[in-house]
Design a protein around this motif. Structure first.
Motif, PDB file in Angstrom:
ATOM      1  N   VAL A   1       1.753  -1.496   5.477  1.00 59.42           N
ATOM      2  CA  VAL A   1       2.323  -1.578   6.818  1.00 59.42           C
ATOM      3  C   VAL A   1       3.778  -1.088   6.867  1.00 59.42           C
ATOM      4  O   VAL A   1       4.228  -0.590   7.892  1.00 59.42           O
ATOM      5  CB  VAL A   1       2.209  -3.030   7.341  1.00 59.42           C
ATOM      6  CG1 VAL A   1       2.940  -3.222   8.636  1.00 59.42           C
ATOM      7  CG2 VAL A   1       0.757  -3.409   7.498  1.00 59.42           C
ATOM      8  N   LYS A   2       4.487  -1.190   5.762  1.00 58.61           N
ATOM      9  CA  LYS A   2       5.909  -0.835   5.713  1.00 58.61           C
ATOM     10  C   LYS A   2       6.123   0.632   6.077  1.00 58.61           C
ATOM     11  O   LYS A   2       5.473   1.513   5.532  1.00 58.61           O
ATOM     12  CB  LYS A   2       6.460  -1.099   4.314  1.00 58.61           C
ATOM     13  CG  LYS A   2       7.936  -0.821   4.166  1.00 58.61           C
ATOM     14  CD  LYS A   2       8.343  -1.054   2.714  1.00 58.61           C
ATOM     15  CE  LYS A   2       9.771  -0.713   2.477  1.00 58.61           C
ATOM     16  NZ  LYS A   2      10.146   0.639   2.797  1.00 58.61           N
ATOM     17  N   LYS A   3       7.052   0.872   6.985  1.00 57.83           N
ATOM     18  CA  LYS A   3       7.354   2.239   7.385  1.00 57.83           C
ATOM     19  C   LYS A   3       8.355   2.856   6.416  1.00 57.83           C
ATOM     20  O   LYS A   3       9.277   2.185   5.952  1.00 57.83           O
ATOM     21  CB  LYS A   3       7.969   2.266   8.789  1.00 57.83           C
ATOM     22  CG  LYS A   3       6.985   2.086   9.873  1.00 57.83           C
ATOM     23  CD  LYS A   3       7.618   2.380  11.199  1.00 57.83           C
ATOM     24  CE  LYS A   3       6.584   2.356  12.284  1.00 57.83           C
ATOM     25  NZ  LYS A   3       7.070   2.881  13.524  1.00 57.83           N
ATOM     26  N   PRO A   4       8.202   4.142   6.117  1.00 50.33           N
ATOM     27  CA  PRO A   4       9.186   4.812   5.276  1.00 50.33           C
ATOM     28  C   PRO A   4      10.550   4.871   5.964  1.00 50.33           C
ATOM     29  O   PRO A   4      10.645   4.891   7.201  1.00 50.33           O
ATOM     30  CB  PRO A   4       8.611   6.224   5.095  1.00 50.33           C
ATOM     31  CG  PRO A   4       7.164   6.079   5.403  1.00 50.33           C
ATOM     32  CD  PRO A   4       7.055   4.979   6.403  1.00 50.33           C
ATOM     33  N   LYS A   5      11.614   4.916   5.179  1.00 46.36           N
ATOM     34  CA  LYS A   5      12.965   4.890   5.742  1.00 46.36           C
ATOM     35  C   LYS A   5      13.324   6.159   6.510  1.00 46.36           C
ATOM     36  O   LYS A   5      14.102   6.119   7.430  1.00 46.36           O
ATOM     37  CB  LYS A   5      13.984   4.660   4.623  1.00 46.36           C
ATOM     38  CG  LYS A   5      13.883   3.288   4.056  1.00 46.36           C
ATOM     39  CD  LYS A   5      15.040   2.964   3.189  1.00 46.36           C
ATOM     40  CE  LYS A   5      14.814   1.570   2.661  1.00 46.36           C
ATOM     41  NZ  LYS A   5      15.981   0.869   2.361  1.00 46.36           N
TER      42      LYS A   5
ATOM     43  N   THR B   1       8.286   4.458  -2.306  1.00 44.49           N
ATOM     44  CA  THR B   1       8.422   3.000  -2.273  1.00 44.49           C
ATOM     45  C   THR B   1       7.099   2.338  -1.920  1.00 44.49           C
ATOM     46  O   THR B   1       6.733   1.316  -2.524  1.00 44.49           O
ATOM     47  CB  THR B   1       9.499   2.594  -1.244  1.00 44.49           C
ATOM     48  OG1 THR B   1      10.697   3.311  -1.528  1.00 44.49           O
ATOM     49  CG2 THR B   1       9.766   1.114  -1.290  1.00 44.49           C
ATOM     50  N   ASN B   2       6.372   2.891  -0.971  1.00 41.81           N
ATOM     51  CA  ASN B   2       5.072   2.338  -0.593  1.00 41.81           C
ATOM     52  C   ASN B   2       4.096   2.359  -1.779  1.00 41.81           C
ATOM     53  O   ASN B   2       3.380   1.385  -2.005  1.00 41.81           O
ATOM     54  CB  ASN B   2       4.472   3.111   0.573  1.00 41.81           C
ATOM     55  CG  ASN B   2       5.243   2.936   1.843  1.00 41.81           C
ATOM     56  OD1 ASN B   2       6.168   3.695   2.100  1.00 41.81           O
ATOM     57  ND2 ASN B   2       4.885   1.949   2.629  1.00 41.81           N
ATOM     58  N   PHE B   3       4.084   3.454  -2.503  1.00 45.38           N
ATOM     59  CA  PHE B   3       3.175   3.551  -3.637  1.00 45.38           C
ATOM     60  C   PHE B   3       3.555   2.573  -4.747  1.00 45.38           C
ATOM     61  O   PHE B   3       2.689   1.985  -5.393  1.00 45.38           O
ATOM     62  CB  PHE B   3       3.129   4.975  -4.179  1.00 45.38           C
ATOM     63  CG  PHE B   3       2.329   5.906  -3.315  1.00 45.38           C
ATOM     64  CD1 PHE B   3       0.968   5.720  -3.137  1.00 45.38           C
ATOM     65  CD2 PHE B   3       2.934   6.967  -2.677  1.00 45.38           C
ATOM     66  CE1 PHE B   3       0.224   6.572  -2.340  1.00 45.38           C
ATOM     67  CE2 PHE B   3       2.210   7.820  -1.875  1.00 45.38           C
ATOM     68  CZ  PHE B   3       0.847   7.628  -1.706  1.00 45.38           C
TER      69      PHE B   3
END
Length: 79
Positions: free
Chosen positions: A73-77, A15-17
């Motif tokens: 900045v978003k953390k993986p789930k 998702t980050n990528f």
């Protein structure tokens, strides 16, 4: 008690990528909107001061940079 961290070897997940790639495309779109013809010594091109180049394109670039920062900045789930 050692946990198996085979899925958490990376700081980013898929998702980050994806969000990072979308942000990059938005920034590139903003720079494309900023491009165009220029003025020369013989002829003045008033389009260099158009709304698309001075307001819309920088706003789109800013939105793209903010979305890229969010993707970083978003953390993986699964964290």
């Amino acid at each position: 008690m050692e946990k198996n961290h085979s899925n958490r070897d990376f700081a980013f997940d898929k998702t980050n990528f994806i969000l990072l790639a979308v942000g990059m495309v938005i920034v590139i779109l903003g720079f494309v909107l900023m491009s165009g013809g220029s003025s020369s010594a013989e002829a003045f091109n008033p389009d260099i001061f158009g709304v698309r180049r001075t307001k819309v394109a920088p706003a789109i670039c800013f939105i793209g940079f903010v979305s890229m920062i969010y993707a970083i900045v978003k953390k993986p789930k699964d964290c």
